[in-house]
Design an enzyme around this catalytic site. Sequence first.
Site, PDB file in Angstrom:
ATOM      1  N   GLY A   1      -0.282   8.487 -11.205  1.00  0.00           N
ATOM      2  CA  GLY A   1      -0.680   9.550  -9.862  1.00  0.00           C
ATOM      3  C   GLY A   1      -0.245  10.361 -10.141  1.00  0.00           C
ATOM      4  O   GLY A   1      -0.900  11.326 -10.495  1.00  0.00           O
TER       5      GLY A   1
ATOM      6  N   ASP B   1       1.221  -1.432  -0.083  1.00  0.00           N
ATOM      7  CA  ASP B   1      -0.298  -0.081   0.365  1.00  0.00           C
ATOM      8  C   ASP B   1       0.832   1.705  -0.223  1.00  0.00           C
ATOM      9  O   ASP B   1       1.820   1.576   0.456  1.00  0.00           O
ATOM     10  CB  ASP B   1      -0.875   0.094   1.069  1.00  0.00           C
TER      11      ASP B   1
ATOM     12  N   ASP C   1       2.897  11.289 -10.063  1.00  0.00           N
ATOM     13  CA  ASP C   1       3.737  11.762 -10.439  1.00  0.00           C
ATOM     14  C   ASP C   1       4.080  13.102 -10.646  1.00  0.00           C
ATOM     15  O   ASP C   1       5.552  14.021 -10.730  1.00  0.00           O
ATOM     16  CB  ASP C   1       4.371  11.059 -11.559  1.00  0.00           C
TER      17      ASP C   1
HETATM   18  P1  IMP Z   1      -1.259   1.519  -4.329  1.00  0.00           P
HETATM   19  O1  IMP Z   1      -0.962   2.092  -2.926  1.00  0.00           O
HETATM   20  O2  IMP Z   1      -0.198   1.838  -5.213  1.00  0.00           O
HETATM   21  O3  IMP Z   1      -2.813   1.655  -5.434  1.00  0.00           O
HETATM   22  O4  IMP Z   1      -1.018   3.456  -3.975  1.00  0.00           O
HETATM   23  C1  IMP Z   1      -2.284   3.756  -3.733  1.00  0.00           C
HETATM   24  C2  IMP Z   1      -2.556   5.419  -4.233  1.00  0.00           C
HETATM   25  O5  IMP Z   1      -0.977   6.297  -4.474  1.00  0.00           O
HETATM   26  C3  IMP Z   1      -2.812   5.647  -5.755  1.00  0.00           C
HETATM   27  O6  IMP Z   1      -3.827   5.419  -6.702  1.00  0.00           O
HETATM   28  C4  IMP Z   1      -1.571   6.956  -6.484  1.00  0.00           C
HETATM   29  O7  IMP Z   1      -2.617   8.044  -6.498  1.00  0.00           O
HETATM   30  C5  IMP Z   1      -1.039   7.331  -5.598  1.00  0.00           C
HETATM   31  N1  IMP Z   1       0.389   6.564  -5.540  1.00  0.00           N
HETATM   32  C6  IMP Z   1       1.103   5.140  -5.474  1.00  0.00           C
HETATM   33  N2  IMP Z   1       2.283   5.443  -6.196  1.00  0.00           N
HETATM   34  C7  IMP Z   1       2.726   6.025  -6.596  1.00  0.00           C
HETATM   35  C8  IMP Z   1       4.372   6.452  -7.708  1.00  0.00           C
HETATM   36  O8  IMP Z   1       5.053   5.524  -7.143  1.00  0.00           O
HETATM   37  N3  IMP Z   1       3.694   7.812  -8.020  1.00  0.00           N
HETATM   38  C9  IMP Z   1       2.569   8.361  -8.108  1.00  0.00           C
HETATM   39  N4  IMP Z   1       1.778   8.758  -7.443  1.00  0.00           N
HETATM   40  C10 IMP Z   1       1.512   7.412  -6.520  1.00  0.00           C
END
Ligand code: IMP
Length: 195
Positions: free
Chosen positions: A151, A70, A153
């Site tokens: 996301g 997460d 970035d």
């Molecule tokens: P997850 O836990 O990998 O699903 O990430 C949750 C949320 O965090 C994603 O929907 C993005 O909005 C943000 N996020 C996670 N990893 C990244 C990244 O490497 N770059 C930019 N946004 C990220």
Amino acid sequence: MKKKLVFATNNLHKLQEITKIAGKDFEIVSLSDINCHDDIPETADTLEGNALQKAHYIKEQYGYDCFADDTGLEVEALDNAPGVYSARYAGSGHDAEANMNKLLSEMQGKKNRKARFRTVIALILDEKEYLFDGIIKGDIIEEKKGSAGFGYDPIFMPEGYTQTFAELGDEIKNNISHRALAVNKLVSFLSNLSE
Ligand code: IMP
């Protein structure tokens, strides 16, 4: 025989990334490989809680050793928001543009632009649980730049760089990112076990 480990994801990119590193000692499979199409609950209020919740769900429902991740973006001037709520900061639609717009508007006029991405990986192996984390520090810039990645970035500039993650591109990002750091910790733990 290789030990089977489920990665609680259907994100092929994440799966390939980790299989490349840990695949010689472990058989790493995705949720669809074990025929799991469930909407796995993620209702905790911390990254650690969500990662553990997902890994326990797979162990309990399917019986496999498992790991889950997460990630959240923690912004200092906003008391570490959006954090665990990063995916749905602007609503339940998981809309990256709307999330960035909301964050930029909350940050208007703020001098302290410091932020960090944090990934937590929870592993359940032989009835024990382990946590690994990866953190990258940086700044929230004032407007979006770049088109690579996903996301947040385009508005995150990692410390020591003059471009955002979205400008740096996947190759550089995947070497320095929060996720890469957490994955490396998991993989070195797994490789020490299999020696
Ligand atoms: P997850 O836990 O990998 O699903 O990430 C949750 C949320 O965090 C994603 O929907 C993005 O909005 C943000 N996020 C996670 N990893 C990244 C990244 O490497 N770059 C930019 N946004 C990220």
